[in-house]
Design an enzyme around this catalytic site. Structure first.
Site, mmCIF file in Angstrom:
data_model
loop_
_atom_site.group_PDB
_atom_site.id
_atom_site.type_symbol
_atom_site.label_atom_id
_atom_site.label_comp_id
_atom_site.label_asym_id
_atom_site.label_seq_id
_atom_site.Cartn_x
_atom_site.Cartn_y
_atom_site.Cartn_z
ATOM 1 N NE ARG A 94 -21.762 -52.964 18.809
ATOM 2 C CZ ARG A 94 -22.840 -53.226 18.196
ATOM 3 N NH1 ARG A 94 -23.685 -53.778 19.207
ATOM 4 N NH2 ARG A 94 -23.247 -53.016 17.069
ATOM 5 C CB VAL A 95 -18.925 -57.380 25.451
ATOM 6 C CG1 VAL A 95 -19.509 -55.849 25.641
ATOM 7 C CG2 VAL A 95 -20.109 -58.328 25.193
#
Ligand code: ATP
Ligand code: MG
Length: 584
Positions: free
Chosen positions: A446-447
């Site tokens: 997600r990052v």
């Protein structure tokens, strides 16, 4: 009328009562006094409570005073730095000697009233705090977990047979601390920070509480630097950044541990300190891991926190927090840290055992209500610190083992929701020879995308879609034999892409090699290469490019990308090599 409460350890005789009452009435003849007698845990002596005034002439009070002074000893010992677990017995021994000198040969603190399965129940322990380290008998340690009105429930940190019914228990005023710092590099320690590798004792000049609050939001900054795993499929499609928490999830024997260990191997020479926390693992597999790390020279920058399957549940429970404490110390010094928790399913099981033995209410799948919290508070400690705070980072790779691929079970969903993405490994892929067995569709980061090396990010953007498309068509193609040319092409291309992403164990790739392999794969240079030769081709290509065009390697390292001219030269070189390879 005034009520006077008199507390004593044993019932007073009528004679003693009469004497006491007469004395007090004489002191204050005006008031009408009423006396109430109570038996209390004050060891000996007497306590008189007159409204707000308390006259405490009990032995318990004396002992409390004594304990306070020895607590000060504990807190300010060794240049005010605190002390390690190993040092506590000596201190408590001196405390005991002191008490014996004072002829207080009474029960001082608590007494074990039940001991079973690593959990003890203690009666009469006053001033005990949650999570406090307790000394049981002369050399056992326990952690206070349940504070009740008359009893304290604690989990034993030393061997189960160190506690017996009737053993005295002393509070230490300390939370469990472990030695931290560079001294631990290359060492194998247990969750109490004691060496398990047969090496020298750890001096423990710097220590740290195993539990500490996660860094505040203000002290963090966003993930923006890549942490290269050296695994092509991961770095291309599920990139991980420094300070990220990426879950590795999959059934048993799907290569979870190998993926994490390869990531540790790839940190060689990259100034990343690594910690491998084994929770309830087989001693033989940890032995294998240590040998692998040693063989690759990776132990120089690695610490192993070991709790094997035959360790008590409390020790297994403590292990990840110990690892986190060791990592946090380096992170606060501004260093980059990678920590692997292998695995948190066993950690949850250990915690469930403890909770059931402590008779806490059981919830879903018999896990206690706070099982989410034990993992969230652990994983929240991974962070990338702001530059003012030294700019260090701790990247966490927790591992979860699923049963029959069920990622919607209780613990997996909990940990998925805490982490910044997951790498999902699949048995079916693993057994069909796709290793690492990453299911691209169910894996996300997600990052990490913001932290990816720009060129790898650019070149691999279409990869995920390509593989998904291939998998879908591959299922359909099993039904019919008449496939169109376009379909055949996609299938062929997909099979080669999957082949290119295969990677053996213990062979992490450099970022440049990844870039070259991805370039050849994505730009269609594998068309003329048979599937079985793809790996040999990519290996040869890398060797060819790195010897003939070393300046490209430098560009990627310095700028993270190639410019147009460099890319054009890469294209020519790859085409030339493909032609040459085809001719062979
Ligand atoms: P467990 O559930 O027992 O912890 P695991 O999921 O951690 O297993 P590993 O122990 O990492 O799996 O790997 C299982 C086996 O697969 C090992 O024998 C390992 O050597 C092999 N293996 C793992 N990754 C690869 C790979 N990329 N290529 C070839 N073999 C591999
Ligand atoms: Mg494993």
């Amino acid at each position: 009328m005034r009520e006077i409460i008199v507390k004593s350890a044993i019932a007073l005789t009528e004679e003693q009562k009469a004497k006491l009452e007469a004395g007090l009435r004489a002191a204050d003849p005006q008031s009408e006094l009423r006396f109430r007698y109570q038996i209390d845990r004050i060891v000996g002596g007497i306590v008189v409570v007159d409204g707000e005034d308390v006259y405490d002439a009990s032995i318990a009070a004396e002992l409390r005073k004594l304990k306070k002074s020895s607590d000060r000893l504990v807190h300010h010992g060794k240049d005010g730095k605190g002390i390690a677990v190993q040092d506590i017995p000596a201190l408590l021994k001196s405390k005991l000697d002191e008490m014996i000198d004072h002829k207080h040969d009474y029960e001082v603190c608590g007494k074990v009233i039940a001991a079973a399965d690593g959990v003890i129940r203690i009666e009469g322990l006053q001033d005990c705090r949650y999570g406090e380290l307790l000394l049981v008998g002369t050399h056992g340690f326990a952690l206070a977990m349940n504070l009740e009105e008359t009893e304290v429930g604690a989990i034993l940190l030393s061997e189960i047979d160190t506690a017996e019914y009737g053993d005295f228990v002393y509070t230490t005023g300390k939370i469990v601390e472990v030695p931290v710092g560079d001294e631990l590099l290359g060492r194998v320690v247990n969750p109490l920070g004691q060496p398990m590798d047969g090496g020298d004792a750890i001096k423990g000049e710097t220590t740290r509480c195993v539990e500490s609050p996660a860094p505040a939001i203000i002290d963090r900054q966003k993930v923006s630097e890549p942490l290269q795993t050296g695994i092509l499929a991961v770095d291309a499609m599920i990139p991980i950044g420094k300070g990220q928490r990426e879950l590795i999830i999959g059934d048993r024997q799907t290569g979870k541990t190998s993926l994490a260990i390869d990531t540790i191997l790839n940190q060689k020479g990259k100034d990343v300190l690594c910690i491998y926390v084994a929770v309830g693992q087989r001693a033989s597999s940890v032995g294998k891991i240590v040998r692998t790390l040693k063989a690759h020279g990776a132990m120089d920058y690695t610490t192993i926190v070991l709790s094997t399957a035959d360790d008590s549940a409390p020790l297994q429970y403590l292990a990840p927090y110990t690892g986190a404490a060791i990592g946090e110390h380096w992170m606060e010094e501004g260093k980059d840290v990678l920590i692997v928790y292998d695995d948190l399913s066993k950690h949850a099981v250990a915690y469930r055992a403890i909770s059931l033995l402590l008779k806490r209410p059981a919830g879903r799948e018999a896990y206690p209500g706070d099982v989410f919290y034990i993992h969230s508070r652990l994983l929240e400690r991974a962070a990338r610190m702001a530059d003012e705070k030294g700019g260090g980072s701790m990247t966490a790779l927790p591992i979860i083992e699923t049963l029959a691929g069920d990622i919607s079970a209780y613990i997996p969903t909990n940990v998925i929701s805490i982490t910044d993405g997951q790498i999902y490994l699949e048995s079916e892929l693993f057994h069909s020879g796709v290793r690492p067995a990453i299911n691209v569709g169910l894996s996300v980061s997600r990052v990490g995308g913001q932290a990816q090396i720009p060129y790898i990010r650019k070149i691999s953007s279409a990869l995920r879609l390509k593989i998904a498309h291939y998998r879908e068509l591959a299922v359909f193609s099993q039904f019919g034999s008449s496939l169109g040319d376009a379909t055949k092409e996609i299938l062929d291309d997909g099979a080669k892409t999957v082949e290119a992403l295969k990677q053996g164990e213990g062979q992490p790739m450099s970022a440049f090699r990844e870039a070259v392999s991805l370039y050849a794969t994505v730009k269609g240079h594998l068309k003329s290469i048979p599937v079985s030769k793809v790996n040999a081709f990519l290996e040869g290509l890398y060797r060819y490019i790195s010897t003939t065009m070393p300046e490209l390697q430098r560009s990627l390292k310095d700028r993270g990308t190639f410019d147009h001219r460099e890319e054009a030269r890469l294209e020519t070189a790859v085409s030339a090599f493909a032609k040459q390879f085809g001719a062979q």
